[in-house]
Write an enzyme that holds these catalytic residues in place. Sequence first.
Site, PDB file in Angstrom:
ATOM      1  N   VAL A  87       0.869  -1.176   0.000  1.00  0.00           N
ATOM      2  CA  VAL A  87       0.000   0.000   0.000  1.00  0.00           C
ATOM      3  C   VAL A  87       0.903   1.222   0.000  1.00  0.00           C
ATOM      4  O   VAL A  87       1.870   1.300   0.766  1.00  0.00           O
ATOM      5  CB  VAL A  87      -0.921   0.033   1.241  1.00  0.00           C
ATOM      6  CG1 VAL A  87      -1.859   1.231   1.173  1.00  0.00           C
ATOM      7  CG2 VAL A  87      -1.710  -1.270   1.352  1.00  0.00           C
ATOM      8  N   CYS A  88       0.600   2.160  -0.882  1.00  0.00           N
ATOM      9  CA  CYS A  88       1.325   3.435  -0.942  1.00  0.00           C
ATOM     10  C   CYS A  88       2.827   3.188  -1.092  1.00  0.00           C
ATOM     11  O   CYS A  88       3.260   2.405  -1.938  1.00  0.00           O
ATOM     12  CB  CYS A  88       0.989   4.257   0.302  1.00  0.00           C
ATOM     13  SG  CYS A  88       1.414   6.010   0.183  1.00  0.00           S
ATOM     14  N   SER A  89       3.655   3.841  -0.259  1.00  0.00           N
ATOM     15  CA  SER A  89       5.107   3.754  -0.410  1.00  0.00           C
ATOM     16  C   SER A  89       5.672   2.420   0.049  1.00  0.00           C
ATOM     17  O   SER A  89       6.892   2.204  -0.014  1.00  0.00           O
ATOM     18  CB  SER A  89       5.790   4.892   0.353  1.00  0.00           C
ATOM     19  OG  SER A  89       5.465   4.855   1.727  1.00  0.00           O
TER      20      SER A  89
END
Length: 323
Positions: free
Chosen positions: A104-106
């Site tokens: 998720v995300c970074s």
Amino acid sequence: MTQRSVLIVVFDDVQSLDVTGPLEVFTGAGRHSGEPYEILTTSLDGAPVRTSSGLTLVPDRALPEAGTPHTLLVPGGEGTRCPDPRLIDWLREHGRHAERVVSVCSGALLLAEAGLLDGRRATTHWSLCDHLAAKYPAVNVDPDPIFVRDGHVATSAGVTSGIDLALALVEEDHGRDTALTVARHLVVFLRRPGNQAQFSAQLAAQTARREPLRDVQQWITEHPDADLSVERLAERAGLSPRHFARAFQGETGTTPGRYVERVRLEHARRLLEDSADGVEQISRACGYGTPEAMRRAFVKALGTAPAEYRRRFRPYSCAEPTR
């Protein structure tokens, strides 16, 4: 029945919603289906971690004590900037053997550092896509979708897209009805398609500096059914068509035609989701003219026809009771 395990890695300065959003999805799915996931949260040494928002999370156990899970979930956050080498080593070893690896995300940066994204298509938060592509040239970075699946690895953009991806995995594991029930409880879409853009047309494009061009951008948004040819838009801006097209792209970062396409697609999606209007009526209201023209635009951009989009991705009312 084989119980699926979900292992969520946490670390200092993790983004709390990257952890709790998918966790709520998997927990709710287990409750509804009667086939609960075995969910574990782990930190490197098993100690509590402090999220980027100041919330303290207490993991279930130390990461080295956890075996290879069915689904390995790696959240993002500020803590991905300088990861502990021990975490990268663990991901490198266990990520290759998990049935599914999810970021998720970074969190995608951690997967890339571990070599798990080499040769794969992947995404991350829009603000980090250039960094991901530059630092890890072996990764095929796609900055547009909210989530991407390539083999057993799935990556998603920022925060709420982790919920979208988790719902997609639940639908894969337990079917649409279970995913629908979870989405209703969380009052979210079931489900935004992975290839939906991270930005709306207005956010994806820059706002023009000059007022006539800004006015044209607003006009396009408010009148998707109008004649939005370059000639008519240039006339509205008081510029020649050639000057207008050059200035619009220079100040917004996209061509007038591409901007119009995205605005019309967005408007059509909203009407499919929020109204009971027929496809033919919506195609006229959005400037497509015919249902076939709108169908071609949807298939090209989203990989699905308008009727199928409405069936799968229409949100569900929070007033509708869930039993």
